[in-house]
Design an enzyme around this catalytic site. Structure first.
Site, PDB file in Angstrom:
ATOM      1  N   SER A   1      14.889  22.068 -14.650  1.00  0.00           N
ATOM      2  CA  SER A   1      13.766  22.967 -14.919  1.00  0.00           C
ATOM      3  C   SER A   1      14.297  24.239 -15.587  1.00  0.00           C
ATOM      4  CB  SER A   1      13.090  23.306 -13.591  1.00  0.00           C
ATOM      5  OG  SER A   1      12.495  24.570 -13.644  1.00  0.00           O
TER       6      SER A   1
ATOM      7  N   LYS B   1      16.429  21.956  -9.702  1.00  0.00           N
ATOM      8  CA  LYS B   1      15.675  20.742 -10.018  1.00  0.00           C
ATOM      9  C   LYS B   1      16.466  19.663 -10.740  1.00  0.00           C
ATOM     10  CE  LYS B   1      11.939  19.893  -9.426  1.00  0.00           C
ATOM     11  NZ  LYS B   1      10.641  20.190  -9.998  1.00  0.00           N
TER      12      LYS B   1
ATOM     13  N   GLU C   1       9.299   9.354 -16.495  1.00  0.00           N
ATOM     14  CA  GLU C   1       7.907   9.808 -16.660  1.00  0.00           C
ATOM     15  C   GLU C   1       7.402   9.557 -18.081  1.00  0.00           C
ATOM     16  OE1 GLU C   1       7.485  13.511 -13.566  1.00  0.00           O
ATOM     17  OE2 GLU C   1       8.821  13.772 -15.266  1.00  0.00           O
TER      18      GLU C   1
ATOM     19  N   HIS D   1       0.831  -1.217   0.000  1.00  0.00           N
ATOM     20  CA  HIS D   1       0.000   0.000   0.000  1.00  0.00           C
ATOM     21  C   HIS D   1       0.861   1.262   0.000  1.00  0.00           C
ATOM     22  CE1 HIS D   1      -3.311  -2.695   1.287  1.00  0.00           C
ATOM     23  NE2 HIS D   1      -2.365  -3.231   2.038  1.00  0.00           N
TER      24      HIS D   1
END
Ligand code: ARG
Length: 496
Positions: free
Chosen positions: A304, A310, A317, A183
């Site tokens: 970024s 970043k 992704e 979970h």
């Protein structure tokens, strides 16, 4: 012959045919099938229905098929040796020149027509013998299977390499403490190797599923012609051997109608993509500041345009998103298939681009995830720290109570559960749990003391001790992991 028969009409309409009434009809242009229709399809309809673009992929297979078919026709006396030789020469010539030698205008409809046109342009009407006893219906089904067999072989070989890389990593991390989740909540301590071996086993099944699908791709539909075979005495066994298929498709109607081989391949590919996507998902989560358990290599990261600090997992992704393409393609294929009657229907053509798209996407996904995972670095300190916190080793304490105090597991579960609640509410850390703390709970729940040794409690709650104790097959102990690695290495050996 009446002047308004389709042949005559075609001749008068577009000047394609000239009937000399004494011999065979001379075909002057390359519109090889101008017999039945009064004219050509309009250009919008032609490009709407053309498969030329995605047929490029079956160009070589179609030449190979035509060569095998022509050899078989000649060998069985169905066409003359002389005509067969002319056809074979033209096909060899095209093979050398490559697809650019073809006229692939959409009006030509598909690659089969373009190749026949080419042969015709080289040797004239003798080209027409090439299509004896075959149809584009069995042709396309055969070509797709020939190409897909190669694609499956290359995808399966990438999977095997990927598994090997994972095993090499696992070898290094048999004692690297890691957190196991259920979970997405802390569950039990494990090792990074154990987790990597979960990936390896899933990929092994993907491999096996694809190899199993391969068996049914590896069947020859050629000789089925349009749907009922042919009255020419063709030798299906010969073309099966020449094309390197293991089996003949027994029923000719089934052979030209079925694309379940494509559907099951794409299912196996989408399952593979889904497994790869899950790996990406984990890398994304584990590399966040909050988890900090792994570091994705800069080669698979981006930054970024505004936030200079970043480091983003863009590759993972994109891979996670691209895996959805496979699911979509599978749905498309199944939906096309579900209501078409036997035998060949042109709808089947629309499966082809989705099949190739699935193949291409799964290949690039595999390569990218393989590269990304094998360059990932584990933050061992952080992972060990997390494995120790949040009572991830509580199950083992319950197991110890069962073993030492002979109590039912459910009772032990209750005591340890309550102990964790008390500890969390009173800010007691795992290191401070001792016999006294446990006995307060036992007194409350069972009305007796357990008097468990402090040392035993410490050991039970220690992540590495937890890990070492799970020695059963498939477990996380270093020895169990070593056995698993050995087994998988043996599998790799057998498959290569
Ligand atoms: N381009 C077609 C396909 O991919 C080839 C078979 C065409 N057959 C036909 N009867 N129109 O399925």
């Amino acid at each position: 012959m009446e002047t308004d028969t389709p042949v005559e009409s075609a001749a008068t309409q577009n000047g394609k045919l000239k009937n000399n009434f004494h011999g065979i009809i001379k075909v002057k242009t390359l519109n090889l099938r101008s017999g039945r229709l009064k004219g050509r399809m309009n250009s919008e309809a032609a490009s709407f229905t053309s498969s030329m673009e995605f047929d490029k992929r079956i160009f070589h297979a179609d030449i190979q098929l035509n060569i095998a078919h022509t050899m078989m026709l000649s060998e069985n006396g169905i066409i003359s040796k002389e005509n067969a030789q002319k056809i074979l020469n033209a096909l060899q010539d095209l093979k050398k020149k490559g697809i650019n030698a073809l006229d692939i205008d959409p009006s030509v409809e598909d690659i089969h027509m373009a190749i026949e046109n080419y042969v015709h342009s080289k040797i004239g009407e003798a080209a027409g013998f090439m299509h004896t006893g075959k149809s584009r219906n069995d042709q396309v089904a055969t070509d797709l299977r020939l190409v897909l067999k190669n694609e499956l072989e290359s995808i399966c070989s990438i999977i095997l390499h990927f598994i090997e890389e994972i095993l090499n990593m696992a070898e290094e991390h048999k004692e690297t403490i890691f957190v196991g989740y259920t979970h997405l909540q802390h569950a039990q301590p494990t090792t990074f190797a154990h987790h990597l071996l979960a990936y390896a086993n899933a990929l092994k099944r993907d491999y096996e599923r694809l190899m199993d699908a391969y068996k049914r791709v590896d069947m020859n539909p050629l000789g089925s012609a349009a749907l009922t075979t042919t009255s020419f005495p063709i030798d299906r066994e010969m073309t099966t051997d020449l094309l390197g298929f293991s089996r003949i498709m027994e029923n000719s109607i089934d052979a030209v109608s079925s694309r379940d081989f494509a559907a099951e391949t794409v299912f196996a590919l989408s399952m593979l993509a889904s497994n790869l996507s899950k790996i990406c998902e984990e890398l994304i989560i584990w590399s966040t500041y909050e988890f900090r358990m792994v570091e994705i290599d800069y080669e698979y990261s981006s930054t970024s345009s505004i936030m200079p600090q970043k480091k983003n997992p863009d590759v993972a992704e994109i891979a996670r998103a691209k895996s959805a393409i496979l699911t979509g393609e599978l749905m498309t294929i199944l939906t096309i298939l579900k209501a078409i009657p036997y035998s060949y229907n042109r709808d089947l053509q629309e499966i082809t681009p989705h099949l190739w798209n699935s193949v291409d996407n799964s290949k690039s996904l595999l390569n990218i995830v393989k590269g990304m995972l094998s360059t990932v670095k584990v933050n061992e300190k952080r992972a060990a720290e997390l494995a120790k916190s949040n009572f991830a080793s509580a199950t083992e304490l319950a197991d110890i109570l069962v073993r030492e105090k002979k109590m039912p597991f459910r009772t032990a579960h209750k005591i340890v559960g309550r102990m964790v609640t008390e500890a969390l509410e009173n800010n007691v850390s795992i290191e401070d749990i001792d016999s006294k703390f446990l006995d307060n709970i036992a007194m409350e729940l069972l009305d007796k003391h357990l008097q468990l040794d402090d040392e035993i409690i410490k050991k039970a709650l220690d992540p590495m001790e937890n890990i070492k104790s799970r020695t059963v097959i498939g477990g996380c102990s270093p020895e169990a992991a070593e056995d698993a690695i050995l087994k998988l290495r043996r599998f790799l050996n057998d498959e290569t």
